[in-house]
Design a protein around this motif. Structure first.
Motif, short mmCIF file in Angstrom:
data_model
loop_
_atom_site.label_atom_id
_atom_site.label_comp_id
_atom_site.label_asym_id
_atom_site.label_seq_id
_atom_site.Cartn_x
_atom_site.Cartn_y
_atom_site.Cartn_z
N CYS A 1 0.85 -1.21 0.00
CA CYS A 1 0.00 0.00 0.00
C CYS A 1 0.88 1.25 0.00
CB CYS A 1 -0.92 0.00 1.22
SG CYS A 1 -1.93 -1.50 1.38
N GLU A 2 0.21 2.40 0.15
CA GLU A 2 0.94 3.68 0.18
C GLU A 2 0.76 4.33 1.54
OE1 GLU A 2 0.48 8.17 -1.60
OE2 GLU A 2 -0.12 6.49 -2.88
N ALA A 3 1.87 4.72 2.16
CA ALA A 3 1.81 5.42 3.44
C ALA A 3 1.37 6.86 3.21
CB ALA A 3 3.17 5.39 4.13
N ARG A 4 0.35 7.28 3.92
CA ARG A 4 -0.13 8.67 3.81
C ARG A 4 0.48 9.56 4.89
NH1 ARG A 4 -4.78 9.16 0.54
NH2 ARG A 4 -4.30 7.96 -1.33
N GLN A 5 1.20 8.94 5.84
CA GLN A 5 1.88 9.67 6.91
C GLN A 5 3.24 9.04 7.15
OE1 GLN A 5 -1.40 9.12 9.87
NE2 GLN A 5 -0.94 11.25 10.39
N SER A 6 4.19 9.86 7.62
CA SER A 6 5.46 9.31 8.09
C SER A 6 5.27 8.79 9.50
CB SER A 6 6.55 10.38 8.06
OG SER A 6 6.75 10.86 6.74
N GLY A 7 6.05 7.77 9.87
CA GLY A 7 5.89 7.21 11.21
C GLY A 7 7.14 6.54 11.73
N ALA A 8 7.34 6.63 13.05
CA ALA A 8 8.45 5.95 13.72
C ALA A 8 7.93 4.64 14.30
CB ALA A 8 9.02 6.84 14.82
N ILE A 9 8.80 3.87 14.93
CA ILE A 9 8.44 2.58 15.47
C ILE A 9 7.26 2.71 16.44
CG2 ILE A 9 10.11 2.75 17.36
CD1 ILE A 9 9.29 -0.47 15.43
N ASN A 10 6.27 1.83 16.29
CA ASN A 10 5.08 1.74 17.14
C ASN A 10 4.12 2.92 17.01
OD1 ASN A 10 5.68 -0.80 18.24
ND2 ASN A 10 7.01 0.12 19.80
N GLU A 11 4.32 3.77 16.02
CA GLU A 11 3.38 4.86 15.78
C GLU A 11 2.30 4.43 14.78
OE1 GLU A 11 5.88 8.95 16.57
OE2 GLU A 11 5.57 8.29 14.51
N ASP A 12 1.08 4.93 14.97
CA ASP A 12 -0.01 4.66 14.04
C ASP A 12 0.03 5.65 12.89
OD1 ASP A 12 -0.91 2.57 15.57
OD2 ASP A 12 -2.41 3.75 16.64
N ILE A 13 -0.14 5.14 11.67
CA ILE A 13 -0.13 6.01 10.49
C ILE A 13 -1.32 5.66 9.58
CG2 ILE A 13 2.37 6.34 10.51
CD1 ILE A 13 2.52 4.27 8.22
N GLN A 14 -1.71 6.62 8.76
CA GLN A 14 -2.76 6.41 7.77
C GLN A 14 -2.16 5.78 6.51
OE1 GLN A 14 -5.99 6.99 8.39
NE2 GLN A 14 -5.51 7.76 10.45
N ILE A 15 -2.87 4.77 5.98
CA ILE A 15 -2.38 4.01 4.82
C ILE A 15 -3.52 3.88 3.81
CG2 ILE A 15 -1.54 1.75 4.06
CD1 ILE A 15 -0.27 1.45 6.86
N TYR A 16 -3.18 3.97 2.50
CA TYR A 16 -4.17 3.77 1.45
C TYR A 16 -3.70 2.64 0.52
CZ TYR A 16 -7.03 4.41 -2.71
OH TYR A 16 -7.87 4.19 -3.77
N CYS A 17 -4.64 1.75 0.20
CA CYS A 17 -4.32 0.62 -0.67
C CYS A 17 -5.11 0.73 -1.97
CB CYS A 17 -4.62 -0.70 0.05
SG CYS A 17 -4.09 -2.14 -0.87
#
Length: 234
Positions: free
Chosen positions: A195-211
């Motif tokens: 999929c495509e990450a819609r947000q940057s994120g570090a370990i254990n962080e929640d991010i928005q993803i679009y597939c």
């Protein structure tokens, strides 16, 4: 004729005298100074500076002289408006009253020495030590330079702006716009979607993803470089 004039003038001046004792500015200043001492006993003056002013002090206390004030003690925690307990002598009897003072606080902190943008990695050369205003009891700025070195900013900051703990993270393992493997695990079965990450994120962080494959949006928890675990489907 002269005695009558003297009696008249005496009456005029007796009426002009104040009915109550004048409030004592020296007492107010004395109380503020003792209150400041009580705060500085609890905070390192190399890290904190305080400026106090009166917000509410009972008139009965201000009518007494400074020598009648026995103690001024901090009541509770230091905030913008802080309570103090004052012990003083009134008519040979000890009295205790609560006052409230406005407390303006400055803290010596490592802050950006230039504008830094979200996603930028912090290095020691980006920081300098400055006295900056803080809100006691509300702000939670990072106090140590070593806690910032190598961290990533979550939002853009201006020069001299304190850095809150919530505004930094470990370096991003997933960058916005990059491909990310979204892992579904249920009943012992594992499915991986690219999929495509819609947000940057570090370990254990929640991010928005679009597939694109499923045309769905997901919330994923970053578990490694380019990898996230499915949390929920939007």
């Amino acid at each position: 004729m002269i005695p009558i004039l003297l009696i008249f003038l005496s009456c005029v001046f007796s009426v002009a005298e104040p009915a109550y004792p004048v409030l004592n500015d020296e007492t107010k200043q004395f109380i503020i100074e003792r209150a400041q001492e009580s705060i500085e006993e609890k905070y390192d003056p190399k890290e904190y500076r305080f400026t106090l002013s009166a917000r509410w002090i009972p008139g009965s206390l201000l009518k007494t002289s400074p020598e009648n004030v026995r103690s001024v003690r901090l009541s509770g925690v230091v905030e913008q408006y802080t309570n103090f307990e004052v012990l003083y002598i009134e008519g040979n009897k000890p009295e205790q009253v609560q006052i409230q003072l406005k407390v303006e606080t400055e803290q010596k902190l490592p802050v950006p020495n230039h504008r830094m943008t979200s996603g930028e990695t912090i290095e020691a050369k980006d920081l300098s030590w400055r006295w900056v205003p803080v809100r006691m009891g509300r702000d939670n700025p990072v106090r140590k330079l070593e806690e910032l070195n190598g961290k990533t900013l979550r939002r853009t900051l201006n020069p001299g702006q304190p850095i809150q703990h919530s505004e930094i993270s470990t370096p991003y393992l997933v960058e916005a716009g990059e491909d990310v493997d979204l892992v579904f695990t249920e009943f012992g079965i594992q499915i991986i979607l690219t999929c495509e990450a819609r947000q940057s994120g570090a370990i254990n962080e929640d991010i928005q993803i679009y597939c694109k494959e499923t045309r769905n949006k997901y919330l994923g928890k970053v578990k490694g470089p380019g990898e996230a675990l499915w949390q929920k489907t939007h």
